[in-house]
Design a protein around this motif. Structure first.
Motif, short mmCIF file in Angstrom:
data_model
loop_
_atom_site.label_atom_id
_atom_site.label_comp_id
_atom_site.label_asym_id
_atom_site.label_seq_id
_atom_site.Cartn_x
_atom_site.Cartn_y
_atom_site.Cartn_z
N LYS A 183 41.67 53.03 50.17
CA LYS A 183 40.52 52.12 50.18
C LYS A 183 40.59 51.18 51.37
O LYS A 183 39.59 50.90 52.04
CB LYS A 183 40.48 51.33 48.87
N ARG A 184 41.79 50.67 51.66
CA ARG A 184 41.96 49.77 52.81
C ARG A 184 41.72 50.50 54.12
O ARG A 184 41.39 49.88 55.14
CB ARG A 184 43.36 49.15 52.81
N GLY A 196 38.98 52.03 33.89
CA GLY A 196 38.62 50.64 34.16
C GLY A 196 39.63 49.97 35.07
O GLY A 196 39.26 49.20 35.96
N PHE A 197 40.90 50.27 34.86
CA PHE A 197 41.94 49.72 35.72
C PHE A 197 41.76 50.21 37.16
O PHE A 197 41.87 49.43 38.11
CB PHE A 197 43.32 50.12 35.21
N LEU A 198 41.46 51.50 37.32
CA LEU A 198 41.28 52.06 38.66
C LEU A 198 40.13 51.39 39.39
O LEU A 198 40.21 51.11 40.58
CB LEU A 198 41.06 53.57 38.59
N CYS A 242 39.05 51.80 43.20
CA CYS A 242 38.66 53.21 43.12
C CYS A 242 37.15 53.32 42.95
O CYS A 242 36.56 52.73 42.04
CB CYS A 242 39.38 53.86 41.94
N ASP A 243 36.50 54.09 43.82
CA ASP A 243 35.04 54.22 43.78
C ASP A 243 34.56 55.09 42.63
O ASP A 243 33.53 54.81 42.02
CB ASP A 243 34.54 54.82 45.11
#
Length: 287
Positions: free
Chosen positions: A167-168, A184-186, A191-192
């Protein structure tokens, strides 16, 4: 020796591998032993870690039981060798990578330790899982902004790092997991598109939502998931295999892969590459 008033017992408990087995509970036993004494440039820490493959005799067949269990840990410094006193003080929290992590106390070279903010589970996987994800994605994945990255077992130790690193790097990140809670944690770590494979068909979802294919797959499950990853690669896509957890409890440690015979053909058709990155740091490349 600097203990700064720390209360250190004369004995401790640790896990010892006494039998090679893919069943970690069967491989190890609890033993009470003397607490080790740190020498110059070493740290005394309490830790947490595990590695089923090592206790099954897969990483280094030359190592025979009994031997200490565990590779990575995080804990509090309770004693210091002389040179280590310039880097650490009693009460510091450190993460480290060294054998014998499954013990209440252990001696660790200062140069193999790093400061962490607190003795919390989120820092435990920093050195092994974090380094695996960083090296694999940076050196082998060659991520470019705007690419699509698939991370399997994304809510696991190394998967969490891979999601955040990708992501970065400006990528669109897909992460597989086994529950809505993990999905939900992802999302919370960037996380897209989390995919709960117990509720969605992974292969069908990828074909429908990503018809162009996946640029980079960071794969650690093996078996049918590996096959889906291979089939989902885009042209000039890169497949990075860092493990195959679905097979670790089996005798061989390797899950069955139906597409093994056709793997070179599939990669050739897409001008894709597969990199196998593991404990040795070695990579095998197929074009």
């Amino acid at each position: 020796m600097d203990f700064k008033g720390s209360s250190i017992p004369s004995s401790m408990r640790k896990l010892l591998v006494e039998k090679l087995s893919a069943d970690f509970r069967e491989a190890v036993s609890m033993r009470t032993v003397a607490v080790p004494t740190p020498g110059d440039a070493e740290l005394f820490v309490g830790i947490n870690a595990s590695d089923i493959n090592y206790s099954a005799g897969r990483y280094d067949p030359s190592v025979k039981p009994p031997f200490d269990a565990g590779f990575e840990g995080v804990g509090e410094v309770v004693g210091l060798g002389l040179s280590a006193s310039s880097q650490y003080t009693v009460g510091d929290t450190v993460a480290y990578f060294a054998s014998g992590a499954f013990a209440e106390y252990t001696v660790v070279p200062a140069k193999e330790s790093v400061h962490v903010p607190a003795a919390k589970p989120e820092f435990l996987t920093l050195l092994v899982s974090g380094a695996t994800a960083y090296i694999a994605l940076k050196r082998l994945g060659e991520l470019a902004k705007g690419e699509t990255v698939l991370v399997t077992a994304a809510a696991g130790g190394t998967g969490q790092f891979a999601v955040q690193f990708a992501k970065r790097a400006g990528c669109h990140v897909i992460g597989t997991c086994s529950s809505d809670e993990k999905a939900g944690f992802l999302k919370s770590i960037g996380c897209d598109r989390p995919i709960n494979y117990t509720a969605e068909d992974l292969a069908k979802t990828l074909r429908k939502e990503y018809p162009r294919g996946i640029d980079v797959a960071y794969e650690s499950v093996g078996g049918s998931v590996l096959e889906v990853a291979v089939n989902s690669l885009a042209n000039k896509g890169r497949l990075i295999v860092i493990g195959f957890i679905s097979g670790y409890r089996s005798a061989s440690g390797i899950p069955p892969f139906k597409g093994g015979a056709t793997l070179p053909v599939k990669l050739l058709q897409k001008s894709a590459a597969a990199c196998l990155y593991g404990a040795t740091g070695k990579c095998t490349l197929y074009l």
